[in-house]
Design a protein around this motif. Structure first.
Motif, short mmCIF file in Angstrom:
data_model
loop_
_atom_site.label_atom_id
_atom_site.label_comp_id
_atom_site.label_asym_id
_atom_site.label_seq_id
_atom_site.Cartn_x
_atom_site.Cartn_y
_atom_site.Cartn_z
N ALA A 111 -2.64 -4.59 -15.07
CA ALA A 111 -1.24 -4.37 -15.43
C ALA A 111 -0.37 -5.38 -14.68
O ALA A 111 -0.39 -5.44 -13.45
CB ALA A 111 -0.82 -2.95 -15.09
N ASP A 112 0.39 -6.18 -15.43
CA ASP A 112 1.22 -7.22 -14.82
C ASP A 112 2.24 -6.62 -13.85
O ASP A 112 2.50 -7.19 -12.78
CB ASP A 112 1.95 -8.01 -15.90
N HIS A 113 2.84 -5.47 -14.21
CA HIS A 113 3.88 -4.91 -13.35
C HIS A 113 3.32 -4.45 -12.01
O HIS A 113 4.02 -4.49 -10.99
CB HIS A 113 4.61 -3.76 -14.05
N LEU A 114 2.02 -4.05 -11.99
CA LEU A 114 1.43 -3.64 -10.71
C LEU A 114 1.20 -4.85 -9.81
O LEU A 114 1.38 -4.78 -8.58
CB LEU A 114 0.12 -2.89 -10.95
N ASP B 120 2.89 -8.11 -5.08
CA ASP B 120 3.46 -9.34 -4.53
C ASP B 120 4.77 -9.05 -3.82
O ASP B 120 5.04 -9.60 -2.75
CB ASP B 120 3.68 -10.35 -5.66
N LYS B 121 5.58 -8.17 -4.41
CA LYS B 121 6.86 -7.85 -3.81
C LYS B 121 6.68 -7.13 -2.47
O LYS B 121 7.44 -7.33 -1.52
CB LYS B 121 7.70 -6.99 -4.76
N ALA B 122 5.64 -6.27 -2.39
CA ALA B 122 5.38 -5.54 -1.15
C ALA B 122 5.03 -6.47 0.00
O ALA B 122 5.22 -6.13 1.17
CB ALA B 122 4.26 -4.53 -1.37
N GLU C 76 11.31 -9.62 2.62
CA GLU C 76 12.32 -8.57 2.51
C GLU C 76 11.72 -7.19 2.76
O GLU C 76 12.25 -6.39 3.53
CB GLU C 76 12.96 -8.62 1.12
N ILE C 77 10.61 -6.92 2.10
CA ILE C 77 9.96 -5.62 2.23
C ILE C 77 9.33 -5.47 3.62
O ILE C 77 9.39 -4.40 4.23
CB ILE C 77 8.90 -5.41 1.13
N GLN C 78 8.75 -6.54 4.12
CA GLN C 78 8.13 -6.47 5.44
C GLN C 78 9.16 -6.19 6.53
O GLN C 78 8.88 -5.46 7.49
CB GLN C 78 7.39 -7.79 5.75
N LEU D 79 14.64 -2.59 -4.81
CA LEU D 79 13.18 -2.48 -4.81
C LEU D 79 12.59 -2.38 -6.19
O LEU D 79 11.37 -2.34 -6.35
CB LEU D 79 12.74 -1.26 -3.98
N LEU D 80 13.44 -2.34 -7.22
CA LEU D 80 12.94 -2.25 -8.58
C LEU D 80 12.49 -3.63 -9.05
O LEU D 80 13.16 -4.64 -8.82
CB LEU D 80 14.01 -1.70 -9.52
#
Length: 249
Positions: free
Chosen positions: A191-194, A199-201, A205-207, A247-248
């Motif tokens: 699934a591309d969105h997963l 990658d975003k995680a 920014e998330i870190q 975060l979306l």
């Protein structure tokens, strides 16, 4: 029958061989707790998804042995209930790595060869408390159709009722779990969105957000959790968005 001041109708059930006076119209779990039973085992999510509260029962009106999730099934006068907190079914250790030249479907059959001994008695399907065609997905595993088996067994709660009743001694829940795992790891499209979420995680920014959380003490974390935005229970799917949408994906 006796009546309480609250107008509850009280009935008698037997649990683990002992009689209990309980209010009618309630699930087995809540009725027994009303009668003073304290559950240490055999109760989990209370929402019908974990399978921890599986039990076998009979009622005076129907002598047939049935299974149920005690957090979902309502009490009936004269019901006789036996909880099943554990059943020693076959559980093979494995990783999701495939040996050279072995297909995912073949690997599942090598892990659980007893699937091939199904005698098609349908007892597993009849006893399933969540209405899965267990014999059907066992046949799909035998045929090597992991996609069909994964979809057919997706709502399995690992309650083990089918394995208890199987004359061929098949561990249906564990075989189905292996089918879903190997299908997801080696056959199912990614699934591309997963992948975008992964990658975003890993982004800076998330870190930074994770590091900020790790510096908080327990009381700060508790207050942050209690102030979080929660999707309204009655909102239509896909219509609610949080105020903070950073975060979306």
């Amino acid at each position: 029958m006796m009546m309480t001041p609250g107008n509850d109708q009280w009935i008698t059930i037997h649990y683990d061989g002992e009689p209990y006076k309980v209010p009618s119209g309630r699930t087995i779990v809540t009725a027994l707790e009303t009668a003073g039973v304290r559950f240490v085992r055999s109760v989990g999510c209370r929402g019908g998804v974990c399978g921890a509260c599986t039990a076998f029962y009979r009622t005076p009106a129907d002598a047939q042995l049935k299974s149920a999730l005690m957090c979902q099934e309502q009490v009936v006068d004269g019901m006789s209930i036996m909880p099943m907190p554990f059943f020693p079914q076959n559980q093979m250790p494995y990783t999701l790595n495939l040996p050279a030249g072995v297909s995912p479907a073949r690997q599942v059959m090598q892990l659980y060869p007893e699937v091939g001994g199904c005698i098609m008695c349908q007892e597993c399907t009849r006893i399933c408390p969540v209405g899965i065609d267990v014999m059907g997905y066992v046949g799909m595993i035998k045929r090597g159709d992991l996609k069909a088996a994964a979809e057919a067994s997706f709502t399995c709660v690992q309650c083990q009722a089918c394995a208890v009743r199987c004359p061929a001694r098949i561990s249906q829940p564990n075989a189905a779990l292996a089918a879903r795992r190997f299908y997801g790891a080696h056959v199912m499209n990614r699934a591309d969105h997963l992948q975008k979420a992964r990658d975003k995680a890993k982004s800076q920014e998330i870190q930074r957000g994770f590091r900020r959380l790790k510096r908080m003490d327990a009381e700060e974390l508790k207050n942050l959790y209690q102030r979080r935005e929660v999707e309204p229970a009655q909102s239509a799917p896909g219509t609610w968005l949080p105020e903070d949408t950073t975060l979306l994906g």
